[in-house]
Design a protein around this motif. Structure first.
Motif, PDB file in Angstrom:
ATOM      1  N   PHE A 134      64.531  23.503   3.151  1.00 43.30           N
ATOM      2  CA  PHE A 134      63.749  24.177   5.165  1.00 43.30           C
ATOM      3  C   PHE A 134      62.840  23.176   5.925  1.00 43.30           C
ATOM      4  O   PHE A 134      62.446  22.468   5.669  1.00 43.30           O
ATOM      5  CB  PHE A 134      61.994  24.872   4.336  1.00 43.30           C
ATOM      6  N   MET A 135      62.762  23.801   7.107  1.00 46.01           N
ATOM      7  CA  MET A 135      62.593  22.909   8.250  1.00 46.01           C
ATOM      8  C   MET A 135      62.149  23.662   9.369  1.00 46.01           C
ATOM      9  O   MET A 135      61.723  25.157   9.259  1.00 46.01           O
ATOM     10  CB  MET A 135      64.661  22.522   9.588  1.00 46.01           C
TER      11      MET A 135
ATOM     12  N   ILE B 197      46.743  18.926  12.420  1.00 46.78           N
ATOM     13  CA  ILE B 197      48.108  18.960  12.438  1.00 46.78           C
ATOM     14  C   ILE B 197      48.113  20.580  12.314  1.00 46.78           C
ATOM     15  O   ILE B 197      47.667  21.428  10.919  1.00 46.78           O
ATOM     16  CB  ILE B 197      48.860  18.076  11.488  1.00 46.78           C
ATOM     17  N   THR B 198      48.998  20.779  12.860  1.00 47.41           N
ATOM     18  CA  THR B 198      50.319  22.121  13.169  1.00 47.41           C
ATOM     19  C   THR B 198      51.101  22.443  12.296  1.00 47.41           C
ATOM     20  O   THR B 198      52.174  21.180  12.827  1.00 47.41           O
ATOM     21  CB  THR B 198      49.790  23.242  14.461  1.00 47.41           C
ATOM     22  N   SER B 199      51.584  23.339  11.295  1.00 46.11           N
ATOM     23  CA  SER B 199      53.012  23.931  10.462  1.00 46.11           C
ATOM     24  C   SER B 199      53.852  24.699  10.228  1.00 46.11           C
ATOM     25  O   SER B 199      52.580  25.220  10.483  1.00 46.11           O
ATOM     26  CB  SER B 199      52.509  22.459   9.063  1.00 46.11           C
ATOM     27  N   ASN B 200      54.713  24.512  10.538  1.00 51.07           N
ATOM     28  CA  ASN B 200      55.288  25.925  10.578  1.00 51.07           C
ATOM     29  C   ASN B 200      56.653  25.812   9.853  1.00 51.07           C
ATOM     30  O   ASN B 200      57.445  25.504  10.505  1.00 51.07           O
ATOM     31  CB  ASN B 200      55.504  26.571  11.841  1.00 51.07           C
TER      32      ASN B 200
ATOM     33  N   PHE C  55      51.850  26.072   3.913  1.00 49.31           N
ATOM     34  CA  PHE C  55      51.931  24.811   4.836  1.00 49.31           C
ATOM     35  C   PHE C  55      51.790  25.622   6.168  1.00 49.31           C
ATOM     36  O   PHE C  55      50.776  24.629   6.879  1.00 49.31           O
ATOM     37  CB  PHE C  55      52.631  23.559   4.324  1.00 49.31           C
ATOM     38  N   ASN C  56      52.124  26.735   6.559  1.00 49.51           N
ATOM     39  CA  ASN C  56      51.613  26.941   7.671  1.00 49.51           C
ATOM     40  C   ASN C  56      50.691  27.039   8.105  1.00 49.51           C
ATOM     41  O   ASN C  56      49.682  27.841   7.560  1.00 49.51           O
ATOM     42  CB  ASN C  56      52.609  28.509   7.792  1.00 49.51           C
TER      43      ASN C  56
END
Length: 143
Positions: free
Chosen positions: A81-82, A94-97, A108-109
């Protein structure tokens, strides 16, 4: 005459350099942290979802962060996944999506609050509270 001009000039330059040091220091720290994050692959050493240890769900994964805001979830050496990530130093988050991710990577989103970091060994601990009120706790170690 030279002494009367030189001493005040020296004081002004000293004040300017001292007041600018914090910003320079912050930029250096930010740059070093970004380098640390982006120069290493990261593995999940602990993942707790609402009191349940689900670390094993991530055993095949590593994560690679890039300074262009991309992050890759790599499963058994193959990019699966990217996603995107963005740090916020002032809020320590830290924001991740990963928009197309499935379980477990989609966990992780969101916005992760950094609770602890270490440089030797390199690790980061973070906490996320989901919309449903579940608390997720994560520890990543550099590979």
């Amino acid at each position: 005459m030279i002494k009367k001009i030189f001493v005040p000039l020296l004081l002004v330059l000293s004040v300017i350099s001292i007041s600018g040091c914090k910003k320079v220091k912050d930029k250096i720290v930010e740059s070093l942290l970004m380098k640390l994050i982006t120069d290493n692959a990261w593995v999940v050493s602990n993942f707790n979802e609402a009191g349940t240890d689900i670390t094993a769900d991530f055993s095949a994964y590593s994560f690679e962060f890039y300074d262009n805001g991309r992050v890759f979830a790599i499963k058994n050496g193959v990019q699966e996944f990217m996603g995107t990530w963005s740090p916020n130093e002032s809020s320590k988050t830290i924001t991740s999506n990963f928009p197309t991710a499935t379980e477990p990577v989609k966990k992780f989103n969101g916005v992760w609050y950094i609770t602890n970091t270490g440089l030797n060994p390199n690790f980061v601990e973070a906490k996320l509270t989901t919309e449903e009120g579940k608390v997720l706790r994560l520890k990543l170690n550099s590979k």
